[in-house]
Design an enzyme around this catalytic site. Structure first.
Site, mmCIF file in Angstrom:
data_model
loop_
_atom_site.group_PDB
_atom_site.id
_atom_site.type_symbol
_atom_site.label_atom_id
_atom_site.label_comp_id
_atom_site.label_asym_id
_atom_site.label_seq_id
_atom_site.Cartn_x
_atom_site.Cartn_y
_atom_site.Cartn_z
ATOM 1 N N SER A 129 34.566 48.191 33.011
ATOM 2 C CA SER A 129 34.668 46.719 33.766
ATOM 3 C C SER A 129 35.717 46.750 34.590
ATOM 4 O O SER A 129 37.016 46.950 34.215
ATOM 5 C CB SER A 129 34.434 45.596 32.437
ATOM 6 O OG SER A 129 34.461 44.462 33.201
ATOM 7 N N THR B 163 34.040 41.605 34.852
ATOM 8 C CA THR B 163 34.192 40.661 33.797
ATOM 9 C C THR B 163 33.803 39.254 34.596
ATOM 10 O O THR B 163 34.175 38.942 35.401
ATOM 11 C CB THR B 163 35.547 40.407 33.236
ATOM 12 O OG1 THR B 163 35.556 41.556 32.173
ATOM 13 C CG2 THR B 163 35.389 39.113 31.996
ATOM 14 N N CYS C 254 41.227 38.738 26.574
ATOM 15 C CA CYS C 254 41.769 37.704 27.543
ATOM 16 C C CYS C 254 42.468 36.390 26.474
ATOM 17 O O CYS C 254 42.157 36.491 25.254
ATOM 18 C CB CYS C 254 40.691 37.149 28.308
ATOM 19 S SG CYS C 254 39.467 36.530 27.187
HETATM 20 C C1 LIG Z 1 41.931 47.104 38.791
HETATM 21 C C2 LIG Z 1 41.128 47.114 37.348
HETATM 22 C C3 LIG Z 1 40.481 45.779 37.030
HETATM 23 C C4 LIG Z 1 39.959 45.673 35.572
HETATM 24 N N1 LIG Z 1 39.325 44.775 35.559
HETATM 25 C C5 LIG Z 1 38.723 44.357 34.077
HETATM 26 C C6 LIG Z 1 37.778 43.518 33.878
HETATM 27 O O1 LIG Z 1 37.334 42.651 34.740
HETATM 28 N N2 LIG Z 1 37.155 43.473 32.634
HETATM 29 C C7 LIG Z 1 37.708 44.132 31.685
HETATM 30 O O2 LIG Z 1 37.276 44.102 30.376
HETATM 31 N N3 LIG Z 1 38.543 45.327 32.068
HETATM 32 C C8 LIG Z 1 39.079 45.343 33.173
HETATM 33 N N4 LIG Z 1 40.008 46.498 33.550
HETATM 34 C C9 LIG Z 1 40.135 47.275 32.498
HETATM 35 C C10 LIG Z 1 39.222 48.668 32.447
HETATM 36 O O3 LIG Z 1 37.946 48.417 32.108
HETATM 37 C C11 LIG Z 1 39.767 49.742 31.402
HETATM 38 O O4 LIG Z 1 39.671 48.953 29.954
HETATM 39 C C12 LIG Z 1 41.064 50.233 31.522
HETATM 40 O O5 LIG Z 1 41.448 50.309 33.048
HETATM 41 C C13 LIG Z 1 41.458 51.476 30.989
HETATM 42 O O6 LIG Z 1 40.687 52.492 31.272
HETATM 43 P P1 LIG Z 1 40.922 53.451 32.628
HETATM 44 O O7 LIG Z 1 42.426 54.125 32.244
HETATM 45 O O8 LIG Z 1 40.014 54.553 32.907
HETATM 46 O O9 LIG Z 1 41.212 52.657 33.959
HETATM 47 C C14 LIG Z 1 40.480 46.591 34.786
HETATM 48 C C15 LIG Z 1 40.989 47.566 35.172
HETATM 49 C C16 LIG Z 1 41.445 47.856 36.321
HETATM 50 C C17 LIG Z 1 42.460 48.966 36.872
#
Ligand SMILES: Cc1cc2nc3c(=O)[nH]c(=O)nc-3n(C[C@H](O)[C@H](O)[C@H](O)COP(=O)(O)O)c2cc1C
Length: 312
Positions: free
Chosen positions: A21, A44, A127
């Site tokens: 997400s 989200t 959150c």
């Molecule tokens: C720019 C950005 C925006 C994110 N926005 C959300 C979000 O809106 N809701 C959510 O549950 N996680 C959000 N995340 C977390 C990611 O979904 C994920 O859990 C986290 O980045 C770890 O995975 P990754 O290392 O592959 O990025 C966000 C991450 C990034 C980098």
């Protein structure tokens, strides 16, 4: 042909790979073929319109990124009317990520987004809970139980609880989510972190602290995925630092039934495609006809059951 299909959190997925997400939106369909993915996961959405955090909101680190986006949202009404229909032309299940300030708000929002076209709800309980001094719901088992129970009675859609790594005992939080009726867990959101620009002597993020993601977090969320998969019977979806098929295979061996790819998509938009192809190639090489055969196939004797001793 390797069978990559998998039952996960109330859904039948063609393969175990989906976006994380907030790192994915419908515009990306101009670059990658959504119908090849296991599922689609939205950014989200919150009940009301939100602006998000002060800028700068992202900062690049040698092995990952920091973000303090702060969940800017156009609000639930706009989301249901304008955004959900944009995904109707894709054949894979749509998972809608939601977040709210209180357990009651969460329940109301889940009912709002339980509309045709939505296959499951991912509950971003990483959150702050305004009824608990702003501590994230998923930092402790009791608020997790409460919010997930509220949600369970508000919608019939499958519920995936997205946990936070910013907790001392993620297995206890995982068990609370399962006890409340969650259909799957997503492990995990970003790790609370910060960085400083020593020339300006200012934090690199406008919000001072933010969430760390990317390769730097993988060993930590992999360990948490392993712990959660051992603690619960519902599926665990691994998320954190996956940038290659090899990373995804580690998660599947540790017990994840599926994986989410986040930050890596910013670097190489085709990462999820590569991960799907690479998992199939790994299965062929190892003689697995079906991807389910490799889930939790980690060959490990827990010689030291106490996790704190394991770290010494
Ligand atoms: C720019 C950005 C925006 C994110 N926005 C959300 C979000 O809106 N809701 C959510 O549950 N996680 C959000 N995340 C977390 C990611 O979904 C994920 O859990 C986290 O980045 C770890 O995975 P990754 O290392 O592959 O990025 C966000 C991450 C990034 C980098």
């Amino acid at each position: 042909m390797v069978d990559l299909s998998i039952a996960c959190g109330g859904l039948e997925l063609a393969n175990p790979v989906m976006p994380a997400s907030g790192t994915f939106s419908h515009e990306l369909s101009e670059v990658i073929d959504f119908n090849r993915l296991g599922a689609l996961v939205t950014k989200t959405v919150t009940p009301e319109k939100r602006l998000g955090n002060p800028t700068p909101r992202v900062s690049e680190l040698p092995d990952g990124m920091l973000n303090s986006i702060g969940i800017p949202s156009s609000g639930a009404e706009h989301f249901v009317r304008e955004i959900i229909p944009l995904y109707a032309r894709f054949s894979v299940p749509l998972v809608v990520s939601i977040s709210a300030n209180t357990p009651d708000e969460f329940a109301e929002l889940s009912a709002w987004v339980s509309v045709p076209g939505v296959a499951a709800i991912e509950v971003n309980i990483s959150c702050p809970n305004l009824e608990d001094d702003g501590r994230a719901f998923a930092m402790r088992p009791e608020p997790t139980l409460q919010v997930m129970q509220n949600l369970r009675s508000a919608t019939d859609l499958p519920l995936w609880a997205k946990l936070t790594p910013n907790t001392g005992d993620i297995a206890a939080v995982a068990r609370a989510a399962e006890a409340a009726g969650a259909d799957a867990l997503v492990v995990a959101n970003t790790i609370l972190a910060m960085s400083i620009d020593i020339e300006t002597m200012r934090p690199t993020l406008g919000n001072v602290m933010g969430g760390l993601s990317g390769p730097a977090v993988k060993p930590i969320t992999l360990r948490m995925t392993y712990q959660c998969a051992r603690a619960v019977d519902i599926p665990v979806i691994g998320c954190g630092g996956i940038a290659s098929a090899e990373d995804a295979v580690e998660y599947l061996l540790a017990g994840a039934r599926a994986v989410q790819v986040g930050t890596a998509t910013f670097v190489r938009p085709g990462t999820m495609d590569e991960v799907i192809a690479g998992i199939a190639a790994y299965c062929r090489r190892k003689g697995f006809n079906r991807v389910v055969e490799m889930i939790g196939a980690l060959d490990a004797d827990m010689l030291v059951p106490d996790v704190m001793e394991a770290a010494q």
